[in-house]
Design a protein around this motif. Structure first.
Motif, PDB file in Angstrom:
ATOM      1  N   MET B   1       0.852  -1.204   0.000  1.00 56.42           N
ATOM      2  CA  MET B   1       0.000   0.000   0.000  1.00 56.42           C
ATOM      3  C   MET B   1       0.882   1.246   0.000  1.00 56.42           C
ATOM      4  N   ASN B   2       0.554   2.161  -0.860  1.00 54.64           N
ATOM      5  CA  ASN B   2       1.337   3.379  -0.997  1.00 54.64           C
ATOM      6  C   ASN B   2       0.958   4.395   0.072  1.00 54.64           C
ATOM      7  N   LYS B   3       1.980   4.819   0.846  1.00 51.86           N
ATOM      8  CA  LYS B   3       1.698   5.788   1.904  1.00 51.86           C
ATOM      9  C   LYS B   3       1.974   7.208   1.427  1.00 51.86           C
ATOM     10  N   PHE B   4       2.634   7.343   0.308  1.00 49.36           N
ATOM     11  CA  PHE B   4       3.061   8.657  -0.171  1.00 49.36           C
ATOM     12  C   PHE B   4       1.887   9.452  -0.730  1.00 49.36           C
ATOM     13  N   VAL B   5       1.042   8.768  -1.495  1.00 53.62           N
ATOM     14  CA  VAL B   5      -0.087   9.459  -2.136  1.00 53.62           C
ATOM     15  C   VAL B   5      -1.167   8.425  -2.411  1.00 53.62           C
ATOM     16  N   SER B   6      -2.443   8.853  -2.364  1.00 57.12           N
ATOM     17  CA  SER B   6      -3.494   7.847  -2.562  1.00 57.12           C
ATOM     18  C   SER B   6      -3.723   7.602  -4.057  1.00 57.12           C
ATOM     19  N   LYS B   7      -4.213   6.403  -4.352  1.00 53.99           N
ATOM     20  CA  LYS B   7      -4.447   5.983  -5.733  1.00 53.99           C
ATOM     21  C   LYS B   7      -5.397   6.965  -6.427  1.00 53.99           C
ATOM     22  N   ASN B   8      -6.398   7.392  -5.658  1.00 55.99           N
ATOM     23  CA  ASN B   8      -7.391   8.296  -6.220  1.00 55.99           C
ATOM     24  C   ASN B   8      -6.777   9.612  -6.691  1.00 55.99           C
ATOM     25  N   VAL B   9      -5.838  10.122  -5.884  1.00 57.46           N
ATOM     26  CA  VAL B   9      -5.160  11.370  -6.242  1.00 57.46           C
ATOM     27  C   VAL B   9      -4.338  11.154  -7.518  1.00 57.46           C
ATOM     28  N   ASP B  11      -5.068   9.355  -9.984  1.00 60.67           N
ATOM     29  CA  ASP B  11      -5.967   9.470 -11.136  1.00 60.67           C
ATOM     30  C   ASP B  11      -6.278  10.928 -11.424  1.00 60.67           C
ATOM     31  N   VAL B  12      -6.592  11.672 -10.359  1.00 57.65           N
ATOM     32  CA  VAL B  12      -7.031  13.070 -10.511  1.00 57.65           C
ATOM     33  C   VAL B  12      -5.932  13.937 -11.113  1.00 57.65           C
ATOM     34  N   ILE B  13      -4.703  13.758 -10.683  1.00 56.74           N
ATOM     35  CA  ILE B  13      -3.639  14.668 -11.126  1.00 56.74           C
ATOM     36  C   ILE B  13      -3.016  14.250 -12.462  1.00 56.74           C
ATOM     37  N   GLY B  14      -3.446  13.111 -12.998  1.00 52.31           N
ATOM     38  CA  GLY B  14      -2.940  12.711 -14.316  1.00 52.31           C
ATOM     39  C   GLY B  14      -1.754  11.763 -14.240  1.00 52.31           C
ATOM     40  N   PHE B  15      -1.416  11.302 -13.028  1.00 54.51           N
ATOM     41  CA  PHE B  15      -0.281  10.385 -12.881  1.00 54.51           C
ATOM     42  C   PHE B  15      -0.627   9.019 -13.488  1.00 54.51           C
ATOM     43  N   SER B  16      -1.826   8.535 -13.216  1.00 49.63           N
ATOM     44  CA  SER B  16      -2.226   7.230 -13.747  1.00 49.63           C
ATOM     45  C   SER B  16      -2.211   7.256 -15.267  1.00 49.63           C
ATOM     46  N   TYR B  17      -2.660   8.389 -15.832  1.00 48.85           N
ATOM     47  CA  TYR B  17      -2.661   8.530 -17.284  1.00 48.85           C
ATOM     48  C   TYR B  17      -1.237   8.375 -17.830  1.00 48.85           C
ATOM     49  N   LEU B  18      -0.300   9.068 -17.191  1.00 48.77           N
ATOM     50  CA  LEU B  18       1.091   8.995 -17.654  1.00 48.77           C
ATOM     51  C   LEU B  18       1.647   7.585 -17.537  1.00 48.77           C
TER      52      LEU B  18
END
Lengths: 336, 475
Positions: B1-9, B11-18
């Protein structure tokens, strides 16, 4: 019978039911090609257990020659008793593990469970050809009639027999019906192009007299017969189905025959027709034709007059009743 | 589990897209990426090493085809390797897979040497290949070779002899006899093959740790090629890791940029300079405040995962994580109102900045609650968060939340005296530039302007003017 197979590279063997002699037919072909042709063997899906759970009889097993290339799933390998050489793995996964390509380094029995989908099997063919295979045999598991599609095999052998039904008339009528389905005529060139396009775009579509068309939105043709028939009127000339033409849809059409002037149903292959001979006769009465995009090249019929349930048809009677209705060569490989 | 940033964030900021744009080719590459994502580096030295590796791989990209073709052939056989190390006897397919992968690893090792990549090294798998290719001739297949056991060889010879006899004879009695004789040899062959497999597995057991280690290096290699390509496509820059300040010159977000450009508009790259404490961004609705916050969060996250960032120049301090409070990222509200949920998130963020350095992004806090109360919450948080060594970036369209000495940016907003017919035209009249302002600047009354541009009904406008006049008098 073997001469019939000569011109074809990919040959499928399909059965009307369990225990109709499919494996015996396959073994007969394999034996005829022993030391003559390099065989590639696979199947679409798998028939199941070694012992028939319904009748408790040992099913015959496929016996292959040293040098044969087999595409089967990893977990079937422990049921193969030839010396196995692994040639490659394929990344195609099945409930019985990944499909692996093996070479038989000795003669022996093989348990074959190939890929589940038509598309995957084309990839297997390419691998076979890489290893210098002359002939590819596809064991069409029951309920996987699609191996008879011309997309998969250039030629098909159909197996029928007493285990289909204890009533000889019933076996003959349904076998002849199935042969008719596999021999359905191909649609004219012009309509074929349009129907092919519509099939890729929609589950169900209608082509009208003036060749305008309408795509019907439904998730599957199953259970949607009423919706389809509702859309049909006198001006509809073709009903194009991507999926199966079911008994349910046939019955619905027959009940509403007053809406139909002259209708042709278009399916991709005869194997997409899932209804019995009675339904077929009703369709003919209503002036409804069925045409296909591609025809199955049905070479011959093989029979098994004995049922594992303990009864046997009179072979002569069985053969002559079949020959009366069916116009392709018929063989009894059990005897030959 | 990532403690640095949530999965949802993400998606919102475009990281998942990249991440979906990455050209990772092997399962080991994906495993490596997932592991890195779940355990984000807060180690400056390690990040610096990763950045310099990206530089190297950008240079290699034009010649990476062979490398990537090799990588695409890998299958994830980690489980097989680990089981064998623990003592499991491998079956014939597993032995084949180990052999093929060992050959691939050696090929890859040679390719790396040819490209002069010395930073990533694979251990030689030669000994493993030798065990699985006993006739010195290395082939891409596998079977239990007869040279593994003399006994096996003679069993097979006898079995083959029976098979030949079986093939020739037509005598049914003899055939049955031969069949049962053959069955015995089938069993003998299987037993002897098992014996060989046990011996092979025991030998491999000592060696397969090499392949497990190699698979991690391969994952890193695959990930690096993908990072280098991403940096090249979107003109990424190596971030400069700082002690405290966060600064971007002409930053961009490929995700938003694509969206904006697809709708035919011009994407504005902005620059921003933030110190420890709070920075606020004000501006009208539709001004692009959220977009700026997303771009900052995205680039900070990328830098911490060892990627190049999207800016002309970027100075980024090491953070312990990113806290993102916005209506966009309300993953699951657990039955709370949106304001209630924002409060819960705010509390979490406060607890974190009290202990470590975080990037806190607050986009239009309390926008759904009553404005006069909402304004108080925002103002209070601006003052409060300014005291910590974390960096808080907060956007708002509320008036009067400014505090002295707060770093304050404003979106320029609508150009004057233009006439538009549709909401799409507003994009063209909007100046999305970010400018630094002194704390006395007011939020411009863009809502009024927007309504005029959109041809608001004249009768209604009279009522609106009356309201504006009244409120100006009160102020």
């Amino acid at each position: 019978m073997i001469d019939l197979l000569t011109p074809y590279k990919t040959i499928s063997i399909v059965g009307m039911a369990k225990n109709v002699g499919k494996t015996t037919t396959l073994n007969y072909i394999l034996k005829s090609f022993f030391q003559i042709k390099k065989i590639g063997l696979t199947s679409i899906g798998m028939d199941g257990e070694l012992k028939d759970t319904v009748t408790s009889t040992m099913k015959p097993r496929i016996y292959i020659e040293s040098g044969t290339i087999v595409a089967t799933s990893a977990r079937c390998l422990s049921n193969c008793d030839f010396t196995i050489q692994i040639l490659e793995t394929t990344n195609i996964s099945t409930p019985l593990g990944e499909i692996v390509i093996v070479k038989a380094l000795s003669d022996g029995y093989a348990l074959v469970a190939g890929p589940s989908y038509n598309k995957q099997i084309r990839g297997i063919f390419d691998i076979f050809l890489k290893y210098g295979v002359d002939k590819i045999l596809i064991d069409g598991a029951i309920n996987r009639m699609s191996s008879a599609d011309s997309y998969i095999s250039e030629a098909t052998i159909l197996c029928t027999g007493a285990s289909y039904s204890s009533q000889i008339n019933n076996v003959v009528a349904n076998t002849s019906h199935f042969v008719d389905l596999l021999s359905l005529n191909v649609i004219d060139n012009f309509t074929e192009k349009l129907a092919n396009k519509l099939m890729t775009e929609a589950q169900v579509s209608l082509i009208y007299d003036d060749f305008s068309f309408k795509k019907l939105t439904m998730k599957t043709a199953l259970n949607s017969s009423k919706k389809i028939v509702f859309e049909i009127n006198e001006n509809v000339r073709f009903l194009v189905l991507r999926g199966a033409l079911t008994t349910e849809l046939v019955n619905e059409l027959v009940q509403n025959r007053q809406k139909i002037k002259q209708l042709t149903i278009v399916v991709s292959h005869g194997t997409k027709c899932i209804f019995d001979y009675k339904a077929s006769e009703n369709l003919k009465k209503c002036n409804i034709n069925i045409k296909v995009l591609a025809k199955t090249n049905l070479l011959c019929l093989t029979i098994n007059p004995t049922s594992p349930f303990g009864y046997t048809f009179n072979e002569k009677e069985f053969l002559s009743s079949l020959r009366e209705k069916i116009n392709i060569p018929i063989y009894n490989v059990m005897r030959d | 589990m990532n403690k640095f940033v949530s999965k949802n964030v993400c998606d919102v900021i475009g990281f998942s897209y990249l991440m979906s744009q990455l050209t990772i080719t092997s399962p080991y590459g994906y495993n490596y990426m997932e592991k890195k994502f779940n355990n984000i580096e807060i180690n400056k030295a390690k990040l610096e090493t990763e950045y310099s590796l990206i530089y190297q791989f950008i240079d290699i990209l034009p010649n990476s085809q062979k490398l990537e073709l090799n990588l695409s052939k890998f299958k994830d056989i980690t489980h097989t390797l680990k089981y064998c190390v623990k003592g499991k006897v491998l079956d014939i397919v597993e032995l084949y897979e180990v052999k093929i992968q060992a050959i691939l690893m050696n090929e890859l090792s040679d390719l790396l040497k040819n490209l002069n990549i010395n930073s990533l090294k694979l251990e030689s798998c030669f000994k493993i290949i030798e065990i699985l290719s006993p006739d010195s001739n290395i082939t891409n297949d596998f079977y239990i070779y007869p040279c593994y056991s003399k006994k096996l060889k003679s069993i097979r010879e006898e079995k083959r002899r029976i098979e030949h006899e079986f093939y020739k004879t037509t005598d049914e009695v003899l055939r049955e006899e031969l069949k049962s004789k053959r069955s015995k040899y089938v069993i003998l062959e299987a037993e002897e093959e098992l014996d060989v497999r046990v011996k092979l597995s025991t030998k491999l057991k000592q060696l397969l740790d090499i392949m497990i280690e190699n698979s991690i290096v391969i994952g890193h290699l695959d990930f690096l090629i993908a990072k280098a390509r991403l940096a090249k496509i979107y003109s990424g820059t190596k971030p400069i890791l700082t002690k405290s300040n966060l600064r971007f010159v002409e930053m961009s977000n490929p995700y938003t940029k694509e969206e904006v450009e697809n709708s035919g508009n011009h994407y504005k790259k902005n620059s921003i300079d933030m110190n420890e404490g709070t920075t606020i961004i004000t501006g009208a609705n539709m001004g692009g405040k959220s977009s700026i916050i997303k771009t900052i969060a995205l680039n900070v996250l990328l830098s911490h995962m060892g990627f190049f960032v999207f800016a002309k120049k970027a100075e980024i301090p090491i953070f312990y994580g990113i806290e993102y409070i916005s209506g966009d990222s309300l993953d699951s509200m657990h039955g709370l109102s949106s304001f209630g949920f924002e409060i819960v998130k705010l509390n979490e963020a406060i607890a974190k900045i009290k202990s470590n350095k975080y990037l806190v992004c607050v986009d239009e806090f309390a926008r759904s609650t009553n404005p006069s109360e909402g304004q108080k919450f925002v103002k209070a948080f601006v003052e409060f968060s300014n005291k910590f060594n974390s960096i808080t970036i907060l956007s708002t369209h509320y008036d009067g939340v400014y505090v002295k000495n707060i770093n304050h940016y404003q979106i320029v907003g609508l150009k004057e005296n233009e006439f538009v017919k549709s909401i799409n035209d507003i994009n063209k009249l909007m100046d999305y530039s970010l400018k630094k302002v002194s704390y006395l600047n007011e939020v411009p009354k863009e809502a009024y302007k927007v309504s005029l541009l959109l041809n608001i009904d004249n009768d209604f406008k009279q009522y609106l003017d009356k309201c504006y006049m009244e409120s100006d008098n009160i102020e």
